[in-house]
Design a protein around this motif. Structure first.
Motif, mmCIF file in Angstrom:
data_model
loop_
_atom_site.group_PDB
_atom_site.id
_atom_site.type_symbol
_atom_site.label_atom_id
_atom_site.label_comp_id
_atom_site.label_asym_id
_atom_site.label_seq_id
_atom_site.Cartn_x
_atom_site.Cartn_y
_atom_site.Cartn_z
ATOM 1 N N GLN A 1 -111.871 64.778 69.442
ATOM 2 C CA GLN A 1 -111.423 66.160 69.622
ATOM 3 C C GLN A 1 -110.600 66.548 68.397
ATOM 4 O O GLN A 1 -109.383 66.371 68.351
ATOM 5 C CB GLN A 1 -110.621 66.292 70.910
ATOM 6 C CG GLN A 1 -111.454 65.977 72.150
ATOM 7 C CD GLN A 1 -110.619 65.979 73.418
ATOM 8 O OE1 GLN A 1 -109.832 65.071 73.672
ATOM 9 N NE2 GLN A 1 -110.791 67.027 74.213
ATOM 10 N N ALA A 2 -111.263 67.085 67.406
ATOM 11 C CA ALA A 2 -110.646 67.330 66.104
ATOM 12 C C ALA A 2 -109.446 68.249 66.172
ATOM 13 O O ALA A 2 -108.503 68.115 65.389
ATOM 14 C CB ALA A 2 -111.689 67.894 65.139
ATOM 15 N N ALA A 3 -109.445 69.201 67.115
ATOM 16 C CA ALA A 3 -108.354 70.166 67.200
ATOM 17 C C ALA A 3 -107.025 69.509 67.544
ATOM 18 O O ALA A 3 -105.964 70.097 67.307
ATOM 19 C CB ALA A 3 -108.689 71.243 68.229
ATOM 20 N N ARG A 4 -107.052 68.318 68.101
ATOM 21 C CA ARG A 4 -105.813 67.632 68.465
ATOM 22 C C ARG A 4 -105.104 67.006 67.259
ATOM 23 O O ARG A 4 -103.901 66.732 67.313
ATOM 24 C CB ARG A 4 -106.104 66.508 69.466
ATOM 25 C CG ARG A 4 -106.508 66.971 70.841
ATOM 26 C CD ARG A 4 -106.723 65.779 71.750
ATOM 27 N NE ARG A 4 -106.965 66.168 73.136
ATOM 28 C CZ ARG A 4 -107.171 65.323 74.129
ATOM 29 N NH1 ARG A 4 -107.180 64.011 73.875
ATOM 30 N NH2 ARG A 4 -107.370 65.762 75.346
ATOM 31 N N LEU A 5 -105.831 66.741 66.204
ATOM 32 C CA LEU A 5 -105.313 65.863 65.162
ATOM 33 C C LEU A 5 -104.141 66.452 64.396
ATOM 34 O O LEU A 5 -103.071 65.832 64.308
ATOM 35 C CB LEU A 5 -106.457 65.485 64.209
ATOM 36 C CG LEU A 5 -107.509 64.558 64.813
ATOM 37 C CD1 LEU A 5 -108.741 64.475 63.918
ATOM 38 C CD2 LEU A 5 -106.918 63.156 65.025
ATOM 39 N N ALA A 6 -104.291 67.623 63.812
ATOM 40 C CA ALA A 6 -103.218 68.192 62.998
ATOM 41 C C ALA A 6 -101.944 68.435 63.812
ATOM 42 O O ALA A 6 -100.847 68.068 63.370
ATOM 43 C CB ALA A 6 -103.683 69.477 62.315
ATOM 44 N N PRO A 7 -102.021 69.028 65.021
ATOM 45 C CA PRO A 7 -100.795 69.195 65.809
ATOM 46 C C PRO A 7 -100.139 67.867 66.182
ATOM 47 O O PRO A 7 -98.907 67.767 66.224
ATOM 48 C CB PRO A 7 -101.272 69.947 67.060
ATOM 49 C CG PRO A 7 -102.536 70.609 66.656
ATOM 50 C CD PRO A 7 -103.175 69.698 65.660
ATOM 51 N N ALA A 8 -100.952 66.856 66.441
ATOM 52 C CA ALA A 8 -100.388 65.555 66.801
ATOM 53 C C ALA A 8 -99.629 64.951 65.636
ATOM 54 O O ALA A 8 -98.515 64.419 65.802
ATOM 55 C CB ALA A 8 -101.503 64.611 67.245
ATOM 56 N N LEU A 9 -100.182 65.015 64.438
ATOM 57 C CA LEU A 9 -99.490 64.467 63.278
ATOM 58 C C LEU A 9 -98.227 65.261 62.973
ATOM 59 O O LEU A 9 -97.189 64.674 62.615
ATOM 60 C CB LEU A 9 -100.410 64.441 62.056
ATOM 61 C CG LEU A 9 -101.182 63.123 61.869
ATOM 62 C CD1 LEU A 9 -102.237 62.925 62.946
ATOM 63 C CD2 LEU A 9 -101.822 63.039 60.490
ATOM 64 N N ALA A 10 -98.293 66.578 63.124
ATOM 65 C CA ALA A 10 -97.089 67.390 62.895
ATOM 66 C C ALA A 10 -95.982 66.999 63.868
ATOM 67 O O ALA A 10 -94.801 66.886 63.486
ATOM 68 C CB ALA A 10 -97.426 68.872 63.030
ATOM 69 N N ALA A 11 -96.343 66.789 65.137
ATOM 70 C CA ALA A 11 -95.346 66.392 66.127
ATOM 71 C C ALA A 11 -94.768 65.016 65.822
ATOM 72 O O ALA A 11 -93.569 64.780 66.002
ATOM 73 C CB ALA A 11 -95.976 66.401 67.520
#
Length: 362
Positions: free
Chosen positions: A74-84
């Protein structure tokens, strides 16, 4: 932006710095990118064909560079997860920095000999870990080493306490004088002038907090590397991460590769953060008995399933020396180790020897 546990280092210098100990080399193919802790888990074409996507980000934090690589279908999860994950790690680093005057660690020092300071559970857990390894190592690890002043190990802008300051304050360094009250949530340094430096004990829990943030955002296949301390998560259907162990005798050389699914590979050594001054080389692992860098092993690499098992242990062994370090390891459950001694001799626990695969040298 947050302050690191170590002094702030410009990103351009970090890109040139040789990272300590372990370099991530990927899961299905070996692919270290220069001195940066790489994260190529194999050809992108093959990754995309599997339905998974990868996101990687690196930021300066805690006086080193922290790399995160995460994969998800689920590619949409990746950037927000790393930012968090970075946000959480930066917040904890700001609490625990020896180099930041508004940190909680600095507040404990300002109130030394005066009154206890209220601390959150995250910091209390790190302080308890520091006291635990201090007891187990007979004081070879001592978080009150910060009493001696601030060392800065950037080779382009080094700084250290002068010899007179070290001599004057050395007798005050004493882990017994740190009183923790978990029930009240307070920490107290009993003597004036005492200060804490959690650089040898806080980084792994901070990296683990970043990994936990990834989990909370639905990421279950990831690698976090902070200056050679590598933590991993591994999805059941994905291949293990492959982590290269650098040779302290020649950091350009990789001793071997460890396949790591869910665990930690932590390295301590005298070869990453250092500088030369007046013909003498100073590195970042300090001996509480002398106030100066250790003269024991060149490097220690530890392998375990969780951070708590290894936290502070590598630094303690660097101080204690290889023989006493092996005795300490013998009483520690669930930890495999590799020690490179001062004379270049290499010792591995049987479990570590069984986990390291050869790495073809160029």
């Amino acid at each position: 932006m947050s302050a690191p546990l170590g002094p702030r280092v410009p990103a351009a210098r970090l890109a040139r710095r040789r990272l300590l100990g372990a370099a991530a080399l990927g899961a299905t193919g070996l692919g270290a990118a220069g001195w940066l802790v790489a994260a190529a888990t194999g050809p992108r074409q093959g990754l995309a064909a599997s339905g998974w996507q990868r996101h990687r980000e690196a930021r300066p934090l805690m006086g080193t560079q922290v790399d995160i690589v995460a994969e998800s279908p689920q590619a949409a999860r990746l950037a927000p997860a790393l930012a968090a994950a970075f946000e959480r790690m930066a917040g904890l680093a700001a609490q625990m920095s020896h180099y930041r005057d508004d940190s909680l660690v600095a507040a404990i020092g300002r109130e030394a000999g005066v009154r206890p300071v209220a601390v959150p559970g995250t910091l209390m857990a790190v302080l308890q870990a520091a006291q635990d390894i201090a007891r187990r190592s007979g004081g070879a690890f001592d978080a009150t080493i910060g009493t001696l002043g601030r060392w800065q190990f950037d080779a382009l802008a080094p700084q250290r306490p002068d010899d007179a300051t070290i001599a004057e304050r050395l007798h005050v360094v004493d882990w017994h004088a740190l009183a923790l009250d978990p029930a009240r949530g307070t920490a107290y340094l009993a003597r004036p002038q005492m200060r804490l430096d959690l650089g040898g004990i806080a980084k792994l829990p901070i990296l683990a907090a970043g990994l936990q943030a990834l989990r909370e955002h639905g990421i279950d296949h990831a690698l976090v590397n902070g200056g050679g301390d590598v933590l991993t998560l591994c999805h059941d259907d994905r291949p293990a991460w492959r982590v290269g162990v650098r040779d302290p005798r020649d950091p350009a050389r990789v001793l071997g590769v460890v396949a790591l699914r869910q665990g930690v590979l932590a390295s301590s050594g005298d070869y990453e953060r250092s500088f030369v001054q007046a013909g003498r080389r100073f590195h970042h692992v300090l001996d509480p008995a002398t106030g100066y860098p250790t003269e024991g092993p060149r490097g220690v690499t530890l392998l375990a399933d969780d951070v708590a098992a290894v936290n502070g242990l590598g630094a303690a062994i660097m101080v204690m020396g290889a023989d006493s370090g092996r005795s300490l390891l013998a009483g520690t459950q669930g930890v495999e180790a590799l020690i490179v001694e001062r004379d270049g001799a290499l010792w591995q626990s049987p479990g570590m020897a069984g986990r390291i695969a050869p790495w073809p040298q160029a």
